[in-house]
Design a protein around this motif. Structure first.
Motif, short mmCIF file in Angstrom:
data_model
loop_
_atom_site.label_atom_id
_atom_site.label_comp_id
_atom_site.label_asym_id
_atom_site.label_seq_id
_atom_site.Cartn_x
_atom_site.Cartn_y
_atom_site.Cartn_z
N GLY A 189 -55.19 53.05 -32.43
CA GLY A 189 -54.51 53.81 -31.39
C GLY A 189 -54.09 55.19 -31.86
O GLY A 189 -53.81 55.41 -33.04
N ARG A 194 -48.37 53.96 -30.40
CA ARG A 194 -49.83 54.11 -30.41
C ARG A 194 -50.38 54.06 -28.99
O ARG A 194 -50.15 53.11 -28.26
N GLU A 227 -58.80 55.09 -29.42
CA GLU A 227 -57.72 54.56 -28.58
C GLU A 227 -58.23 53.64 -27.48
O GLU A 227 -57.44 53.07 -26.74
N TYR A 276 -52.85 41.68 -32.62
CA TYR A 276 -52.12 42.86 -32.19
C TYR A 276 -52.26 43.98 -33.22
O TYR A 276 -52.47 45.15 -32.87
N LEU A 332 -53.11 53.48 -26.22
CA LEU A 332 -54.29 52.64 -26.05
C LEU A 332 -54.85 52.82 -24.65
O LEU A 332 -54.10 52.93 -23.68
N VAL A 379 -51.40 45.05 -22.65
CA VAL A 379 -51.35 44.80 -24.10
C VAL A 379 -51.36 43.30 -24.38
O VAL A 379 -52.06 42.83 -25.28
N THR A 384 -49.80 52.35 -22.89
CA THR A 384 -51.08 52.40 -22.20
C THR A 384 -50.84 52.87 -20.77
O THR A 384 -49.71 53.15 -20.38
N VAL A 415 -53.83 47.82 -32.30
CA VAL A 415 -53.16 49.13 -32.35
C VAL A 415 -53.60 49.96 -33.54
O VAL A 415 -53.24 51.15 -33.62
N ASP A 467 -43.44 50.70 -29.47
CA ASP A 467 -44.52 50.43 -30.42
C ASP A 467 -45.87 50.97 -29.98
O ASP A 467 -46.66 51.44 -30.80
N CYS A 468 -46.18 50.86 -28.69
CA CYS A 468 -47.47 51.31 -28.20
C CYS A 468 -47.33 51.61 -26.70
O CYS A 468 -46.34 51.26 -26.07
#
Length: 468
Positions: free
Chosen positions: A452, A460, A11, A445, A462, A426, A383, A449, A380-381
């Motif tokens: 991740g 995901r 990650e 991108y 990160l 990101v 952090t 990910v 989607d992700c």
């Protein structure tokens, strides 16, 4: 190239590159207290009606001061107030071209008005009231059109108050030193990746430490801008009291996050949010198309809001459709990254929830889900979004928004919390990988990910910049 070696934390795509610049022993108890206060305020935004009303008043009064337009609210389906521009609605060009829909709208006392965005004139029509209609009457008109299968919407304000910031603002932070001495993450053989930040603008004064020195400052009173392209953040606008206004410095902070993660990126800042950090969805949509026409490969949107019917913003959808056309014409893809929002629920936040947009949620410093970040299948992700360090502006905070106002000097850095500060990490990470590996943004991108860690509701996870 500096990325995680085989066997490292999956990650953490860049290993300890950024954490090494911020030793844990530099994080004192006072800073931890300030970040805890920010997080508490983000939680209070979700549950305290008095705080919600104060946020709405702060944004509304400043928007009206700058735009001479009244803002109003209605309850969205998610249970929260949705901030709207009074006296107008938006419809698609197909809705307005339909004879029956047009006659219905005219009978309801609505007339066509300038859209104010040439790039979207062929996609949207803006209608304003010819009489003193309240927001509920306009909402009924929109509801009737939607029931008949027509695309129509009240004009939303983007961002809503919970997205832009906590009331208290950022906390004083330690300097990262001169930009010239900062590691050149993202160096590669290709041209610098072009990243656009659409936000409150950038501090009009260049910093002495070189951070953000390459970002153009377009004077607000420059006649050549026609009032559209000026990108300077108006730090003290209402009231003009010598203190930092609500949301001041947000764009400078976000741009600084991108610059930390991808210092070789070519960053441009567009001011679409004014008057206390608020802009209509149409203003944001126009800036989005303009940034892509100016060559942006990655666009960061640390803004957004829930909508009246939990449906996509008409203006932002039109902008994304227009960007699709520009991609085909230019043969170069564009990646749009957006903050998921600070609502603490799974109701979609727009533009993050569009399938064509990367939605970024916020995690704690140890990569656990936060209680205040929006989440859901559409994220989607994620952090770190608590206690992020970045560039800030000079000035003193107002007692109107905090009981512990900080004074920031020249070349200031600050710690701030919110999904607003997760998204540009990101965007910067994609820019770094795109240049290091000579990849187009979407492929970069996908690689970012791929490693991740899946976190339910947060996509995901990160690890990029450290938090507090």
């Amino acid at each position: 190239m500096s990325t995680t070696d085989e066997g490292g934390r999956p990650e953490a795509p860049f290993g300890d590159d950024y954490r090494a610049l911020r030793p844990d022993d530099r994080v004192g108890e006072r800073l931890r207290h300030s970040v805890r206060r920010q997080v508490d305020e983000l939680r209070n935004n979700l549950t305290d009606p008095a705080v919600q009303r104060q946020l709405v008043r702060a944004v509304s009064s400043r928007y009206q001061e700058r735009r001479s337009r009244t803002l109003t609210t209605l309850r969205g389906r998610g249970g929260r107030d949705v901030l709207l521009v009074g006296g107008e609605i938006l419809v698609t060009d197909r809705t307005w071209a339909d004879r029956g829909a047009r006659q219905y709208l005219q009978r309801r006392g609505l007339t066509e008005a300038p859209l104010g965005c040439d790039d979207l004139e062929h996609r949207l029509t803006r209608l304003v009231t010819t009489s003193d209609q309240d927001v509920q009457t306009l909402d009924d008109t929109v509801g009737e059109l939607r029931a008949r299968g027509f695309a129509a919407s009240l004009t939303h304000v983007t961002p809503m108050s919970p997205v832009i910031k906590n009331l208290g603002g950022p906390a004083l932070g330690e300097s990262l030193g001169p930009f010239a001495d900062y590691p050149r993450f993202g160096d590669g053989d290709g041209d610098p990746v072009r990243v656009a930040v659409i936000d409150t603008g950038i501090d009009g004064h260049e910093r002495g430490d070189g951070w953000l020195g390459s970002v153009a400052r377009v004077p607000v009173d420059d006649p050549s801008t026609h009032g559209n392209d000026a990108n300077v953040d108006l730090l003290d606008i209402q009231p003009r009291d010598g203190l930092l206004d609500f949301a001041a410095g947000h764009g400078t902070f976000v741009a600084g996050v991108v610059a930390q993660v991808a210092p070789t990126a070519d960053v441009a800042v567009y001011r679409a949010l004014r008057g206390g950090g608020a802009g209509s969805e149409l203003e944001v949509a126009c800036a989005l198309v303009r940034a892509v026409k100016n060559g942006a490969q990655i666009v960061n949107l640390s803004l957004g809001g829930q909508t009246r019917f939990d449906q996509p913003s008409l203006a932002l959808e039109a902008a994304l459709d227009e960007i699709g056309v520009l991609e085909k014409q230019g043969g170069e893809e564009v990646l749009v990254v957006a903050a998921a929002g600070n609502y603490g629920d799974s109701v979609p936040t727009w533009p993050a929830a569009f399938r064509r947009v990367v939605a970024v949620g916020a995690l704690t410093a140890d990569l656990r889900p936060t209680t205040w970040s929006s989440r859901g299948f559409w994220v989607d992700c994620s952090t770190v979004g608590e206690g992020v360090l970045s560039t800030f502006v000079e000035g003193t905070e107002s007692y109107e928004f905090t009981a512990e106002p900080d004074t920031f000097g020249p070349d200031a850095f600050a710690h701030w919390s919110g999904t607003s500060f997760a998204a540009p990490q990101v965007a910067g990470a994609v820019a770094r990988l795109a240049r290091e590996r000579s990849l187009p943004p979407r492929q970069a991108y996908a690689q970012l990910v791929a490693g991740g860690r899946q976190v339910p509701g947060f996509g995901r996870a990160l690890e990029i910049l450290p938090g507090v």
